[in-house]
Design an enzyme around this catalytic site. Structure first.
Site, PDB file in Angstrom:
ATOM      1  N   VAL A 104       0.836  -1.200   0.000  1.00 11.63           N
ATOM      2  CA  VAL A 104       0.000   0.000   0.000  1.00 11.63           C
ATOM      3  C   VAL A 104       0.869   1.248   0.000  1.00 11.63           C
ATOM      4  O   VAL A 104       0.572   2.232  -0.688  1.00 11.63           O
ATOM      5  CB  VAL A 104      -0.961  -0.011   1.203  1.00 11.63           C
ATOM      6  CG1 VAL A 104      -1.776   1.281   1.251  1.00 11.63           C
ATOM      7  CG2 VAL A 104      -1.900  -1.205   1.128  1.00 11.63           C
ATOM      8  N   SER A 124      15.060  -0.285   7.497  1.00 11.71           N
ATOM      9  CA  SER A 124      15.125   0.567   6.310  1.00 11.71           C
ATOM     10  C   SER A 124      15.551   1.997   6.629  1.00 11.71           C
ATOM     11  O   SER A 124      16.006   2.722   5.734  1.00 11.71           O
ATOM     12  CB  SER A 124      13.756   0.601   5.620  1.00 11.71           C
ATOM     13  OG  SER A 124      13.358  -0.692   5.202  1.00 11.71           O
ATOM     14  N   CYS A 141     -10.894  -2.964   1.510  1.00 14.39           N
ATOM     15  CA  CYS A 141     -10.915  -2.843   0.046  1.00 14.39           C
ATOM     16  C   CYS A 141     -12.201  -3.391  -0.575  1.00 14.39           C
ATOM     17  O   CYS A 141     -12.751  -2.799  -1.508  1.00 14.39           O
ATOM     18  CB  CYS A 141      -9.692  -3.520  -0.559  1.00 14.39           C
ATOM     19  SG  CYS A 141      -9.403  -5.212   0.008  1.00 14.39           S
ATOM     20  N   HIS A 166     -11.410  -6.278  -7.431  1.00 12.49           N
ATOM     21  CA  HIS A 166     -12.321  -7.125  -6.652  1.00 12.49           C
ATOM     22  C   HIS A 166     -13.697  -7.155  -7.325  1.00 12.49           C
ATOM     23  O   HIS A 166     -14.287  -6.105  -7.599  1.00 12.49           O
ATOM     24  CB  HIS A 166     -12.491  -6.586  -5.231  1.00 12.49           C
ATOM     25  CG  HIS A 166     -11.311  -6.804  -4.341  1.00 12.49           C
ATOM     26  ND1 HIS A 166     -10.229  -7.563  -4.697  1.00 12.49           N
ATOM     27  CD2 HIS A 166     -11.062  -6.360  -3.069  1.00 12.49           C
ATOM     28  CE1 HIS A 166      -9.359  -7.577  -3.696  1.00 12.49           C
ATOM     29  NE2 HIS A 166      -9.842  -6.862  -2.710  1.00 12.49           N
TER      30      HIS A 166
END
Length: 365
Positions: free
Chosen positions: A15, A40, A156, A256
């Site tokens: 995302v 990171s 979603c 979807h």
């Protein structure tokens, strides 16, 4: 046109990468801070991220140095912070950003159930943002600074489900029974662990953990109202609307698909043509506000008997539009239809961007 500074939490994930891709091309936002895990932090983004989008990593973001996900450094200068964090870490991190006075738009599930937190599908219920707007105005009117707040993006699959329901409820009154069977793309599971290739190739997985529950209760909050004080959300009671969902993971990359059946509480029910016309005429509030990413056509009604299809229809209006087809009478309820939405655009990062555009249009950020 003023350009707002944006931060992204969980910037190396699925995302987060989509947030970066959308923001890199956006005329109203510029990426000012990227946050990820301590592994990171301190690295240039191009070295920290395993980039897996179909478009190449934008040059403007490649050399941004990744920070830890803490409200410090460049994050404190951001007008809005987008969170693509996993739910297992999002709660405390997002809370710390809100407490630091920052506006957070989150894709995580952690705060969706909170009574005073908007759960928003921007093409459906942007009016729920008014609860946040009222809090900000009250604080400023008392001489204080703009307070931090959080707005949650829906699940979603919920985004695609509620998109056609909103105009139908506005036009024809309450829906008292609803069933949906979803065919959900693998991108909805993220990169790691995601869905194993051996599990999904030549296969359908008829279970997605927690997904059916989210669909059933999120729908009632999104289509519900606000209390008289304008401070909390009031979901539709179970006694007034029953929702039943079955969720399946299918070997599709993006998009979807949902097979929906519904019944209106009011009699007589509208005709099929009435339903089609209602959906075609629906214009979301984001379009009326002139938001950059708002779809020109919120709902695309398709008359071909074999549409919508993910590969052919998921990118309508750059993924912000929703496609509806096979609208017909249902022998058990009133109507059935097939809905398709782009799960990583209007169902995730794109929804967050459009929410931020609404916040900017309303001068909340």
């Amino acid at each position: 046109m003023s350009v707002k500074k944006a931060g992204v939490l969980g910037a190396t994930g699925s995302v987060g990468q989509r947030f970066i891709l959308l923001l890199s091309k956006h005329p109203e936002f510029e990426i000012h801070a990227l946050g990820a895990s301590s592994r990171s932090a301190g690295k240039k983004y191009k070295d920290a991220a395993s980039w897996k989008q179909t478009e190449t990593l934008p040059e403007t973001e490649q050399d941004i140095v990744v920070q830890e996900c803490k409200p410090e450094g460049n994050f404190l200068e951001c007008d809005v912070v987008f969170s693509g964090l996993d739910a297992d870490v999002a709660g405390d991190i997002e809370k710390s950003f809100v407490e630091a006075g920052l506006a957070v738009v989150s894709n995580a599930k952690n705060y969706r159930r909170e009574k005073d937190v908007p759960l928003v599908v921007p093409i459906v219920n942007p009016e729920h943002i008014d609860v946040v707007e009222n809090k900000v105005k009250q604080a400023v009117s008392k001489g204080g600074k703009k307070p931090g707040f959080i707005i949650c993006i829906s699940n979603c699959s919920t985004a695609g489900l509620v998109a056609p329901l909103k105009p139908l409820v506005e036009k024809f009154g309450p829906i008292d029974a609803l069933t949906t069977t979803t065919l959900q793309a693998i991108s909805g599971a993220g990169f790691s662990p995601g869905v194993s290739g051996m599990d999904i190739l030549d296969n359908i997985v008829p279970y997605i953990s927690g997904e059916e529950d989210k669909l059933e209760w999120e729908t009632k909050k999104i289509l519900g109202g606000v209390n008289a004080e304008g401070t909390e959300f009031v979901p539709i009671p179970e006694s007034e609307m029953k929702v039943s969902a079955q969720c399946n993971r299918v070997p599709v990359i993006d998009g979807h698909t949902e097979c929906i059946s519904l019944r209106f509480a009011n009699r007589p029910a509208p005709s099929v043509e009435d339903v089609k016309q209602c959906l075609r005429e629906y214009e979301c509030a984001a379009s009326k506000l002139g938001c950059h990413s708002a779809p020109k056509q919120t709902i695309h009604v398709l008359d071909q008997p074999d549409r919508p299809q993910p590969r052919l229809d998921r990118d309508r209006d750059s993924g912000y539009g929703v496609s509806v087809g096979r609208i017909r009478e249902d022998s058990l309820l009133d109507f059935k239809m097939v809905v398709l939405s782009h799960n990583t655009i209007i169902g995730a990062a794109g929804a967050g961007i459009l929410i931020a555009e609404i916040l900017k249009a309303k001068n909340i950020i």
